[in-house]
Structure formats: C-alpha cells, structure tokens
Design an enzyme around this catalytic site. Sequence first.
Site, PDB file in Angstrom:
ATOM      1  N   ARG A  61       0.839  -1.207   0.000  1.00  0.00           N
ATOM      2  CA  ARG A  61       0.000   0.000   0.000  1.00  0.00           C
ATOM      3  C   ARG A  61       0.878   1.264   0.000  1.00  0.00           C
ATOM      4  NH1 ARG A  61      -0.736   4.678   2.584  1.00  0.00           N
ATOM      5  NH2 ARG A  61      -0.335   3.645   4.567  1.00  0.00           N
ATOM      6  N   ASP A  62       1.561   1.494   1.105  1.00  0.00           N
ATOM      7  CA  ASP A  62       2.334   2.735   1.243  1.00  0.00           C
ATOM      8  C   ASP A  62       3.490   2.770   0.247  1.00  0.00           C
ATOM      9  OD1 ASP A  62       3.195   5.155   2.263  1.00  0.00           O
ATOM     10  OD2 ASP A  62       3.214   4.505   4.340  1.00  0.00           O
ATOM     11  N   HIS A  97       3.663   4.011  12.953  1.00  0.00           N
ATOM     12  CA  HIS A  97       3.933   3.937  11.509  1.00  0.00           C
ATOM     13  C   HIS A  97       5.006   4.979  11.228  1.00  0.00           C
ATOM     14  CE1 HIS A  97       2.683   3.727   7.164  1.00  0.00           C
ATOM     15  NE2 HIS A  97       3.157   4.955   7.192  1.00  0.00           N
ATOM     16  N   HIS A 138       8.467   6.607   9.113  1.00  0.00           N
ATOM     17  CA  HIS A 138       9.225   6.752   7.871  1.00  0.00           C
ATOM     18  C   HIS A 138      10.667   7.117   8.204  1.00  0.00           C
ATOM     19  CE1 HIS A 138       6.154   6.678   4.530  1.00  0.00           C
ATOM     20  NE2 HIS A 138       5.399   6.569   5.603  1.00  0.00           N
ATOM     21  N   CYS A 171       4.057   9.431   0.566  1.00  0.00           N
ATOM     22  CA  CYS A 171       2.645   9.792   0.433  1.00  0.00           C
ATOM     23  C   CYS A 171       2.506  10.740  -0.747  1.00  0.00           C
ATOM     24  CB  CYS A 171       2.132  10.462   1.710  1.00  0.00           C
ATOM     25  SG  CYS A 171       0.462  11.101   1.535  1.00  0.00           S
ATOM     26  N   ASN A 207       9.286   4.271   3.934  1.00  0.00           N
ATOM     27  CA  ASN A 207       8.994   3.701   5.248  1.00  0.00           C
ATOM     28  C   ASN A 207      10.266   3.093   5.836  1.00  0.00           C
ATOM     29  OD1 ASN A 207       5.834   3.381   5.745  1.00  0.00           O
ATOM     30  ND2 ASN A 207       6.211   3.155   3.563  1.00  0.00           N
TER      31      ASN A 207
HETATM   32 ZN    ZN Z   1       3.339   6.084   5.470  1.00  0.00          ZN
END
Ligand code: ZN
Length: 306
Positions: free
Chosen positions: A13-14, A207, A209, A240, A249
């Site tokens: 996803r990210d 979460h 980065h 993002c 990440n």
């Molecule tokens: Zn993220």
Amino acid sequence: MGEWVTVCEVGPRDGLQIAKSIMPTAAKANWIAAMAAAGVREIEVGSFVPPKLIPQMADTAEIVRAAVALPGLTVVALAPNLKGAQNAYAAGVHRIIVPVSVSEGHSRANTNRGTFEQVAEVGRVVAWLRDQERRVTLEAACATAFGCSIDGVIPTDAVVKVAEGLAQAGADRVALADTVGYGNPAQVHEVVRAVRAAIGPKLAKLHLHDTMGLGLANVLAGLEEGIRGFDAALAGLGGCPFAPGASGNIVTEDLVFMLESMGFSTGIALEKLIAARDLLHAGVPGEPMHGQVARAGIPKTFRAAA
Ligand code: ZN
C-alpha cells in the site's frame, strides 16, 4: 525481552502507491504470498481509493480476495471514507485503516476534509461496521502526528485531541503515523506517553518513515514506551503522494533484524523475507531498493529470538 512484536508490512500500500510503474496484479499477489510464507502476520495490501487518484491501487479488491486465502494472515486495507470502507468490507478484509491527519493542511490534501470532519467520518464507518454480519476491526491512523511538510510543527496536544476524538468515535485501535518522517526519539517518547495517558491500550502501533534516517531510533523509543506494533515496508519503499517530501517507510528487513537480535519475536524468517525482495524488484524494476541488512548480508552473529 522474549516478547512478541507485531510487524505489519505496508509495502503493497504505502510503498506501491508512489511507484512510478504499476505492479501487475499477479506479481503483487505472489509477492504478498512470499512475505506471508516468510512469517509476516499482518499485511496492508492496498487502499480503496478511486483508481483515477491512485492507479496503482486499482486492483486492491482482487488482491484482498487472494490474500484472505493465505493461512494465518491478517489482511489490512486502507480506506479514506465510508464508501472505501464498504468496498473493503465487501472484498473481505480483516481490518480497515482510516487515516486522519492531525495537520489540517495534509488532511484536506489527503481526504478533502478537515481533521475533525474526518474524525466524524471514522464515526460513520464504525456505525456502519457495527451493523454488518462479519466482524472487521477499525484502526484509525493519526497521520502527520510528528510534523508535516505542509503545516510544519504539530503540537503534541493536537495529536492527543485527535486520538481522543478517534477513541470516542469508536475506533478499535489507534496508530500514530510519522507520515513525512520528521519525528525524533525524544518526540516519540513524549507523544506516545501523552496519547497513552489519554486513550490507554487503544494506542496500538507506530507507523514510521525513515526520511531523516531516524526510523529505527524512533522504533527503539516506541519499544521503550511499550509499543509492540510497527508498520514497515520491504526494501523501504513508500511515501505519500499528498505529502510533499515524504520518503520511504522504515525497512522491514532491518526492523526484523533489530527486533529479533534484541530478543523480540516477530515470527518472521529473515532469510525468507530478504528473498521476497526479488519478487518486489521483478514487479516494479524501476523502484530504488533500500535496506542495510540485505546489502550487507545476515551476519554470522545473528540469532533469531527464541
Ligand atoms: Zn506512510
């Protein structure tokens, strides 16, 4: 030590959402299966957003249907609103993540709503999920909780207010996200303590980065505060599309190496996880691949946690 730490892989996803090319669906499904076979227990497999906004996520429903067949895997997907959550539920996910940006500017860029309008949307998703037959957990992620490339400094009090709002709205879990990677370890200690004092064990995850190279230092600060859930992306993919300046990440392989070396069990076989990089690279050959452990090789001194 000897405790369990849950690592949630967010690369599909990210990571892929900002990839320059679109990973073919079959390649994505194989990559996810390889990470699950390496022992990854939670994978955020995609997001339910309009394909015209993020074309890389257009096959998320199909990917979810493939992933829920993998034994022992918690299949997670992101949904920015009720419509997305309904689609995620219909596809069969186990957990839905709704992002709520503490930064007003990022909130409008990311979801087209102000921060507390988005908290209200979480309430609508909770109410809808309660009426469904299947139990699906809802995680609300406080995005830009450690700083924002649009709005700048994010005061700890602002994070606490949003987290409280999300707990009151009925979110099962709350995560704190360093969306752009501006956080530092002292800040992680401060924000985690303040949010936990407000919402207790609903604070489930960080979460992080690695924009400034402080990703694993921030993990360590989270561990010291008792956090036992972390997101990470294989090969450190990520960013993002609506947060200028966001970079990758934290690297899943490096995180697993650090945790297991320290005696925290993740259930993940490091060698198999590193091998899954080949499938990622084959699917999106143009993307840069990060990761210190993969580059150096697993050292002879490494012992996985018991
Ligand atoms: Zn993220």
